[in-house]
Enzyme design. Structure first.
Site, PDB file in Angstrom:
ATOM      1  N   ASP A   1      -8.990   3.901  -2.243  1.00 19.71           N
ATOM      2  CA  ASP A   1      -9.982   4.311  -1.243  1.00 19.71           C
ATOM      3  C   ASP A   1     -11.234   4.905  -1.885  1.00 19.71           C
ATOM      4  O   ASP A   1     -11.361   6.114  -2.033  1.00 19.71           O
ATOM      5  CB  ASP A   1      -9.351   5.326  -0.276  1.00 19.71           C
ATOM      6  CG  ASP A   1      -8.180   4.720   0.478  1.00 19.71           C
ATOM      7  OD1 ASP A   1      -8.009   3.484   0.413  1.00 19.71           O
ATOM      8  OD2 ASP A   1      -7.428   5.475   1.112  1.00 19.71           O
TER       9      ASP A   1
ATOM     10  N   ASP B   1       0.844  -1.199   0.000  1.00 18.03           N
ATOM     11  CA  ASP B   1       0.000   0.000   0.000  1.00 18.03           C
ATOM     12  C   ASP B   1       0.878   1.247   0.000  1.00 18.03           C
ATOM     13  O   ASP B   1       2.099   1.180   0.169  1.00 18.03           O
ATOM     14  CB  ASP B   1      -0.901  -0.050   1.251  1.00 18.03           C
ATOM     15  CG  ASP B   1      -1.983   1.007   1.223  1.00 18.03           C
ATOM     16  OD1 ASP B   1      -2.283   1.532   0.135  1.00 18.03           O
ATOM     17  OD2 ASP B   1      -2.517   1.323   2.311  1.00 18.03           O
TER      18      ASP B   1
ATOM     19  N   GLU C   1       2.547   5.180  -3.966  1.00 17.81           N
ATOM     20  CA  GLU C   1       2.519   6.127  -5.102  1.00 17.81           C
ATOM     21  C   GLU C   1       3.832   6.890  -5.250  1.00 17.81           C
ATOM     22  O   GLU C   1       4.125   7.282  -6.392  1.00 17.81           O
ATOM     23  CB  GLU C   1       1.345   7.097  -4.940  1.00 17.81           C
ATOM     24  CG  GLU C   1      -0.008   6.438  -5.090  1.00 17.81           C
ATOM     25  CD  GLU C   1      -0.340   5.491  -3.933  1.00 17.81           C
ATOM     26  OE1 GLU C   1       0.084   5.771  -2.811  1.00 17.81           O
ATOM     27  OE2 GLU C   1      -0.997   4.476  -4.180  1.00 17.81           O
TER      28      GLU C   1
HETATM   29  C1  GLC Z   1      -4.801   3.317   2.793  1.00 14.86           C
HETATM   30  C2  GLC Z   1      -5.281   2.124   1.972  1.00 14.86           C
HETATM   31  C3  GLC Z   1      -6.354   1.395   2.734  1.00 14.86           C
HETATM   32  C4  GLC Z   1      -5.830   0.974   4.087  1.00 14.86           C
HETATM   33  C5  GLC Z   1      -5.334   2.176   4.862  1.00 14.86           C
HETATM   34  C6  GLC Z   1      -4.655   1.807   6.174  1.00 14.86           C
HETATM   35  O1  GLC Z   1      -5.806   4.257   2.911  1.00 14.86           O
HETATM   36  O2  GLC Z   1      -5.716   2.509   0.698  1.00 14.86           O
HETATM   37  O3  GLC Z   1      -6.811   0.293   1.995  1.00 14.86           O
HETATM   38  O4  GLC Z   1      -6.811   0.335   4.807  1.00 14.86           O
HETATM   39  O5  GLC Z   1      -4.381   2.895   4.081  1.00 14.86           O
HETATM   40  O6  GLC Z   1      -3.569   0.988   5.968  1.00 14.86           O
END
Ligand code: GLC
Length: 751
Positions: free
Chosen positions: A458, A387, A390
């Site tokens: 998200d 995650d 980017e």
């Molecule tokens: C980011 C991710 C999400 C995750 C969050 C906490 O917002 O896109 O899927 O739950 O971080 O890690």
């Protein structure tokens, strides 16, 4: 601003497989990758121009061209490229001379300060599809897009850019098709006639070269096959990752994870995967476990395994600045972090607080990162969720002078996520040996399908986001990414029970079927919505498990020819204007034979456009003629799904997880039709790489209604099917036929 326009050819040379054309401004190189793929690279400084993160193929050695006074003609068996010498312009035609795509004569390739732009002729009826994870309509004509990987939390349904960069689109006009992949990692721009002069479309980037691959195959399927040949195809995913996945930011303790998992089993709601989001870590430090709440990860995972669950854990790139923390100490000692030009590691805040960021452009860093996964694999984690790559940092503005190797942020941002996913994939592959890992990433660039599945980040708990999710998934499927999904239920906000039920039913027909929500939102598990809704959700999840033989075979198709599982109708019904109609653009084919019509949660009927042919409603077997709009009932219990006449859909009985053997019967559902159809049924152990050495079970099922015959080809591969019995069910005729499955020779069934 200085404007330079590519001028006249001054010299033309051929070097082995490349045509090199020099102008006063730049050098253009033309290489033929296959009869349908030609690369044009126009560069002011050719030194790095051939390096690519995306492309994995080499050009053909042969190049066939002839030079005339004012132009060069280059021919392949499928394409004709006419290169005008003055000014230098590149125009693509079919072999019989129909224009596919041409440079704009006036501006062609040009430089606007540091930016490199290509203007192309816009045809009156030209449509554009693709670009991966982009909001907006299926037909991108009249729109402008930017590629700049962004942590687009709380994004609206029209926002751009989002998390990923797939600079590949398909153009459609005059009954012809072409594709164009702009392999440039800088911030890039695509304008599909948004300037509304009705004469030009253009694309370009803030830096780098005018480096594109032109695809001239006729038919979108063929273009996708070519694109995925050039940039790689996905491997077979572990079968368990196609089951139902339950996620949450965050299940806060091992106990909570186990309670949720055991509730699935108690309630007999099928599921395969549990997730740990960031709170399993110690202070959000990557590759650590919280010593109190996840005190014994191995014991937790062993218990999960005993219930037939796999665990996926999250990793983010930000490494907390904290002496004594292994990843920080090693990263500093070995200079593994991205730096400012003076060599100081770049610092920014993310979940753990002040962090440094691994330089994933460096192979040693990739190896280091990859080997650290033992902290997760030792206790038994088998899925790895990448995650915030980017990369994200609070403030969202990583300075341009941050260096990765000897390159700077503007060039690297769009590939950082893919390189992290690659490091993760290579690392866990090494550790897990013959076992298939599941890797999931949020940021991506063209080629990511080789390493990872993706989800669309998200989203929000609204009907608009649910519908957008269909378009995002379908569009990602046009750029090599078959294994994709959205946060079912919506990440931010709380869905109504109706939306949750509806979205879950749509999730059945989404490659990755994952329920996920943000911290602070109401709990989302299937039993949180009242008894009646729970029963519907359960039934829909059961439907997913029944369909797994069909879905798995669909993934096999993706791994072989790059055709996605979720297919915009534009792929197979390209000439049908109706499929681009905003009203019907969210509809898609799921695999070869199922048409899914998404419906918002507040409506209980919907208009569905059925393309040419005949269709059966899955739930009732009611038959409809194609090329018409029908009004379909859409109660929450029955998402409108239609089956193409002649469909061959293998199914199994309901199992609680993919680890369960089931009753040993493969149900081959066939819907009557008028023309012969076929389906490649594929099965393997679902877990290992043995399939790469012919350890699979594959047979082509052919249905010929004119001959009243069903034929199963002899089995290819040496895997023994887990199904003992075949039951053929003929819809539209009401016939059932039993057959032995482990008969490996050709089977002919007359009915
Ligand atoms: C980011 C991710 C999400 C995750 C969050 C906490 O917002 O896109 O899927 O739950 O971080 O890690």
């Amino acid at each position: 601003m200085q404007i330079e326009i590519l001028g006249a050819a001054k010299s033309i040379d051929k070097h082995t497989n490349t045509l090199i054309i020099q102008t006063a401004e730049a050098q253009a190189r033309v290489t033929v990758y296959s009869p349908t793929i030609i690369r044009i690279c126009i560069s002011k400084n050719y030194e790095n121009a051939d390096a690519s993160f995306a492309v994995i193929q080499q050009p053909l050695t042969l190049i066939d061209y002839s030079e005339q006074v004012d132009h060069i003609e280059l021919n392949t068996s499928a394409l004709k490229l006419i290169i005008n010498k003055s000014p230098l312009r590149f125009n693509f035609y079919t072999t019989d001379g129909k224009p596919l795509s041409e440079d704009d004569t006036r501006f062609g390739t040009n430089w606007q300060a540091e930016r490199v732009i290509n203007y192309r002729k816009l045809y009156p009826d030209e449509k554009f599809i693709g670009l991966g994870e982009k909001t907006g309509n299926l037909n991108r004509r009249g729109s402008h897009y930017v590629n700049w990987n962004t942590d687009a939390s709380l994004h609206g349904v029209n926002d751009d850019p989002l998390y990923k960069t797939f600079p590949f689109f398909i153009g459609l006009h005059s009954g012809l098709t072409y594709g164009l992949f702009f392999d440039n990692t800088h911030k890039s721009y695509f304008d599909f006639g948004a300037t509304t002069d009705e004469e030009t479309s253009w694309f370009g980037a803030d830096g780098g070269d005018m480096n594109y691959y032109f695809f001239g195959a006729q038919g979108i399927r063929q273009i996708l096959e070519d694109y995925s040949w050039l940039t790689g195809r996905m491997e077979m995913p572990p079968l368990w990752s196609l089951g139902y996945q339950q996620c949450r930011w965050s299940y806060m303790s091992a106990k909570e994870v186990l309670d949720v998992a055991s509730t699935f089993r108690k309630k007999q709601i099928p599921a395969d995967v549990m997730y740990c989001d960031i709170d399993y870590m110690d202070g959000f430090k990557i590759f650590t476990w919280n010593k109190e709440t996840f005190a014994d990860p191995k014991a937790m995972i062993d218990e999960l395994k005993a219930m037939d669950f796999k665990l996926v854990t999250i990793v983010d790139p930000g490494i907390k600045i904290e002496e004594g923390y292994q990843q920080y100490d090693e990263g500093i000692k070995n200079n593994y972090f991205a730096t400012y030009p003076d060599g100081e590691p770049y610092t920014a805040s993310v979940w753990p607080g002040r962090c440094h960021f691994p330089d994933f452009l460096n192979d040693k860093v990739k190896e280091w990162w990859g080997s650290a996964f033992t902290a997760l694999t030792d206790p038994g984690v088998e899925g790895f969720w990448n995650d915030m790559n980017e990369p994200a940092a609070w403030g969202q503005n990583i300075p341009w002078l941050v260096k990765f190797g000897n390159r700077f942020m503007p060039e690297i941002r769009n590939v950082y996520g893919m390189e992290m996913a690659k490091a993760t994939y290579n690392g866990v592959r090494k550790i897990l040996g013959n076992k298939r890992p599941f890797v999931l990433t949020r940021a991506a660039y063209a080629g990511t399908q080789r390493y990872s599945a993706i989800w669309t980040g998200d989203n929000a708990a609204t009907d608009e986001h649910m519908l957008l999710g269909c378009r995002l998934v379908n569009s990602l499927g046009l750029t090599g990414m078959s294994f994709t999904g959205v946060d079912i239920g919506g990440f931010m906000g709380n869905p109504t029970p109706e939306l949750m039920v509806r979205w879950n039913s749509l999730g059945v027909y989404t490659p990755m079927f994952r329920n996920h929500s943000a911290e602070g939102m109401i709990m989302r598990e299937p039993w949180q919505w009242g008894e009646e809704n729970e029963a519907i959700i359960k039934k829909d999840i059961e439907q997913r498990y029944k369909l797994l033989p069909y879905i798995y075979s669909g993934f096999y198709q993706s791994s072989q020819i790059g055709l996605p599982l979720c297919r915009t109708l534009a792929i197979d019904y390209t000439a049908d204007e109706k499929v681009f109609d905003i009203k019907y653009q969210n509809q898609f084919l799921f695999g070869d034979f199922m048409l899914v019509a998404p419906v918002i949660s507040t409506e209980l009927t919907t208009e569905v456009y059925l393309p040419v042919g005949e269709w059966y409603r899955l739930s009732t077997d009611e038959k409809f003629a194609g090329q018409q709009v029908i009004n379909a009932d859409a109660p929450l219990t029955d998402l409108p799904v239609f089956i193409k006449a002649g469909a061959i859909i293998p199914m199994q009985n309901v199992i609680q997880s993919t680890g369960e053997k089931g009753d040993g019967i493969l149900f081959i559902h066939i819907w009557n039709g008028t023309e012969a159809t076929e389906f490649v049924y594929y099965e393997d152990d679902g877990l290992t790489y043995n399939y790469q050495t012919e350890n699979y079970y594959k047979r082509t099922i052919i249905f010929n209604p004119q001959k009243r015959a069903i034929t199963l080809s002899a089995v290819k591969g040496n895997y023994v099917s887990k199904y003992m019995k075949l039951q053929v069910i003929l819809h539209g005729l009401n016939i059932e036929i039993d057959q032995f499955a482990n008969d490996i020779g050709r089977i002919n069934i007359a009915y």
